[in-house]
Design a protein around this motif. Structure first.
Motif, PDB file in Angstrom:
ATOM      1  N   SER A  96       0.890  -1.311  -0.092  1.00  0.00           N
ATOM      2  CA  SER A  96      -0.057   0.004  -0.163  1.00  0.00           C
ATOM      3  C   SER A  96       0.980   1.476   0.085  1.00  0.00           C
ATOM      4  O   SER A  96       2.040   1.000   0.525  1.00  0.00           O
ATOM      5  CB  SER A  96      -0.803   0.061   1.247  1.00  0.00           C
ATOM      6  OG  SER A  96      -0.280  -0.251   2.509  1.00  0.00           O
ATOM      7  N   ILE A  97       0.446   2.384  -0.603  1.00  0.00           N
ATOM      8  CA  ILE A  97       1.379   3.619  -0.785  1.00  0.00           C
ATOM      9  C   ILE A  97       0.470   4.652   0.072  1.00  0.00           C
ATOM     10  O   ILE A  97      -0.686   4.875  -0.055  1.00  0.00           O
ATOM     11  CB  ILE A  97       1.580   3.950  -2.128  1.00  0.00           C
ATOM     12  CG1 ILE A  97       2.275   2.748  -2.674  1.00  0.00           C
ATOM     13  CG2 ILE A  97       2.111   5.169  -2.351  1.00  0.00           C
ATOM     14  CD1 ILE A  97       2.469   3.038  -4.159  1.00  0.00           C
ATOM     15  N   LEU A  98       1.264   5.407   1.019  1.00  0.00           N
ATOM     16  CA  LEU A  98       0.588   6.263   1.944  1.00  0.00           C
ATOM     17  C   LEU A  98       1.259   7.700   1.468  1.00  0.00           C
ATOM     18  O   LEU A  98       2.398   7.627   1.460  1.00  0.00           O
ATOM     19  CB  LEU A  98       0.544   5.907   3.275  1.00  0.00           C
ATOM     20  CG  LEU A  98      -0.279   4.876   3.701  1.00  0.00           C
ATOM     21  CD1 LEU A  98       0.211   3.435   3.462  1.00  0.00           C
ATOM     22  CD2 LEU A  98      -0.405   5.037   5.247  1.00  0.00           C
ATOM     23  N   SER A  99       0.502   8.606   1.722  1.00  0.00           N
ATOM     24  CA  SER A  99       1.250   9.973   1.819  1.00  0.00           C
ATOM     25  C   SER A  99       1.058  10.639   3.446  1.00  0.00           C
ATOM     26  O   SER A  99      -0.194  10.701   3.861  1.00  0.00           O
ATOM     27  CB  SER A  99       0.142  11.106   0.917  1.00  0.00           C
ATOM     28  OG  SER A  99       0.839  12.405   1.128  1.00  0.00           O
ATOM     29  N   THR A 100       2.043  10.610   4.008  1.00  0.00           N
ATOM     30  CA  THR A 100       2.224  10.760   5.215  1.00  0.00           C
ATOM     31  C   THR A 100       2.960  12.281   5.683  1.00  0.00           C
ATOM     32  O   THR A 100       3.573  12.733   4.798  1.00  0.00           O
ATOM     33  CB  THR A 100       3.106   9.668   5.948  1.00  0.00           C
ATOM     34  OG1 THR A 100       4.374   9.778   5.854  1.00  0.00           O
ATOM     35  CG2 THR A 100       2.698   8.269   5.706  1.00  0.00           C
ATOM     36  N   PRO A 101       2.926  12.534   6.946  1.00  0.00           N
ATOM     37  CA  PRO A 101       3.691  13.858   7.237  1.00  0.00           C
ATOM     38  C   PRO A 101       5.183  13.648   7.024  1.00  0.00           C
ATOM     39  O   PRO A 101       5.910  14.893   6.635  1.00  0.00           O
ATOM     40  CB  PRO A 101       3.250  13.946   8.646  1.00  0.00           C
ATOM     41  CG  PRO A 101       2.261  13.233   9.000  1.00  0.00           C
ATOM     42  CD  PRO A 101       2.364  12.290   7.957  1.00  0.00           C
ATOM     43  N   ARG A 102       5.748  12.614   6.697  1.00  0.00           N
ATOM     44  CA  ARG A 102       7.006  12.177   6.437  1.00  0.00           C
ATOM     45  C   ARG A 102       7.386  12.025   4.950  1.00  0.00           C
ATOM     46  O   ARG A 102       8.318  11.452   4.629  1.00  0.00           O
ATOM     47  CB  ARG A 102       7.647  10.995   7.236  1.00  0.00           C
ATOM     48  CG  ARG A 102       7.747  11.525   8.871  1.00  0.00           C
ATOM     49  CD  ARG A 102       8.309  10.198   9.619  1.00  0.00           C
ATOM     50  NE  ARG A 102       7.877  10.725  10.996  1.00  0.00           N
ATOM     51  CZ  ARG A 102       8.106   9.834  11.910  1.00  0.00           C
ATOM     52  NH1 ARG A 102       8.484   8.740  11.849  1.00  0.00           N
ATOM     53  NH2 ARG A 102       8.145  10.337  13.347  1.00  0.00           N
ATOM     54  N   GLY A 103       6.539  12.156   4.028  1.00  0.00           N
ATOM     55  CA  GLY A 103       6.584  11.983   2.662  1.00  0.00           C
ATOM     56  C   GLY A 103       5.642  10.864   2.569  1.00  0.00           C
ATOM     57  O   GLY A 103       4.836  10.212   3.118  1.00  0.00           O
ATOM     58  N   ILE A 104       5.857  10.509   0.956  1.00  0.00           N
ATOM     59  CA  ILE A 104       5.307   9.353   0.545  1.00  0.00           C
ATOM     60  C   ILE A 104       6.021   7.762   0.935  1.00  0.00           C
ATOM     61  O   ILE A 104       7.320   7.861   0.584  1.00  0.00           O
ATOM     62  CB  ILE A 104       5.323   9.504  -1.051  1.00  0.00           C
ATOM     63  CG1 ILE A 104       4.698  10.666  -1.671  1.00  0.00           C
ATOM     64  CG2 ILE A 104       4.268   8.039  -1.612  1.00  0.00           C
ATOM     65  CD1 ILE A 104       3.178  11.188  -1.248  1.00  0.00           C
ATOM     66  N   LEU A 105       5.337   7.170   1.546  1.00  0.00           N
ATOM     67  CA  LEU A 105       5.940   6.131   2.073  1.00  0.00           C
ATOM     68  C   LEU A 105       5.064   4.728   1.532  1.00  0.00           C
ATOM     69  O   LEU A 105       3.831   4.847   1.283  1.00  0.00           O
ATOM     70  CB  LEU A 105       5.973   5.857   3.601  1.00  0.00           C
ATOM     71  CG  LEU A 105       6.657   6.943   4.325  1.00  0.00           C
ATOM     72  CD1 LEU A 105       6.477   6.917   5.770  1.00  0.00           C
ATOM     73  CD2 LEU A 105       8.163   7.126   3.648  1.00  0.00           C
ATOM     74  N   SER A 106       5.631   3.425   1.680  1.00  0.00           N
ATOM     75  CA  SER A 106       5.032   2.445   1.440  1.00  0.00           C
ATOM     76  C   SER A 106       4.579   1.775   2.649  1.00  0.00           C
ATOM     77  O   SER A 106       4.655   2.202   3.999  1.00  0.00           O
ATOM     78  CB  SER A 106       5.920   1.159   0.970  1.00  0.00           C
ATOM     79  OG  SER A 106       6.931   0.922   2.000  1.00  0.00           O
TER      80      SER A 106
END
Length: 118
Positions: free
Chosen positions: A90-100
């Motif tokens: 899954s791919i997420l947009s987080t406060p630390r950037g785009i992460l798996s």
């Protein structure tokens, strides 16, 4: 990207954006594509993606966008879904950037759930 994978194209060109470049970086890190290159010298910048072909099929068999403009989907660090029992990402947009999904769980951050890839 989805159309290029289904058509077994070796190279796919995608219009450049920072978000797309980060998603393609995750594809490369997770082993779904062979390589990518950002071409910003053209009038309209684009990303050249080289698909990874195994057994005459693309390694990306499915790609589904989850969060969309009409219905945003957010998940916490403990609610990050597993795709195909751990076989996909899954791919997420987080406060630390785009992460798996795996990276987000390690860093204990949640965010907007962008897509599933398997």
């Amino acid at each position: 990207m989805r159309n290029g994978a289904r058509a077994q194209k070796m190279e796919v060109f995608v219009p450049y954006s920072k978000l797309k470049a980060e998603v393609v970086r995750i594809f490369k890190n997770e082993g779904y594509i062979a390589d990518y290159e950002v071409d910003t010298k053209a009038a309209h910048p684009r990303i050249k993606i080289t698909n990874k072909i195994a057994n005459r099929t693309s390694t990306i068999t499915g790609l589904k966008r989850v969060s969309r403009p009409g219905l945003r989907r957010y998940v916490g660090a403990k609610e990050i879904p597993r795709v195909l029992g751990g076989m996909g990402i899954s791919i997420l947009s987080t406060p630390r950037g785009i992460l798996s999904g795996r990276e987000a769980k390690k860093q204990n951050v949640g965010g907007e759930l962008l897509a599933y890839v398997w």
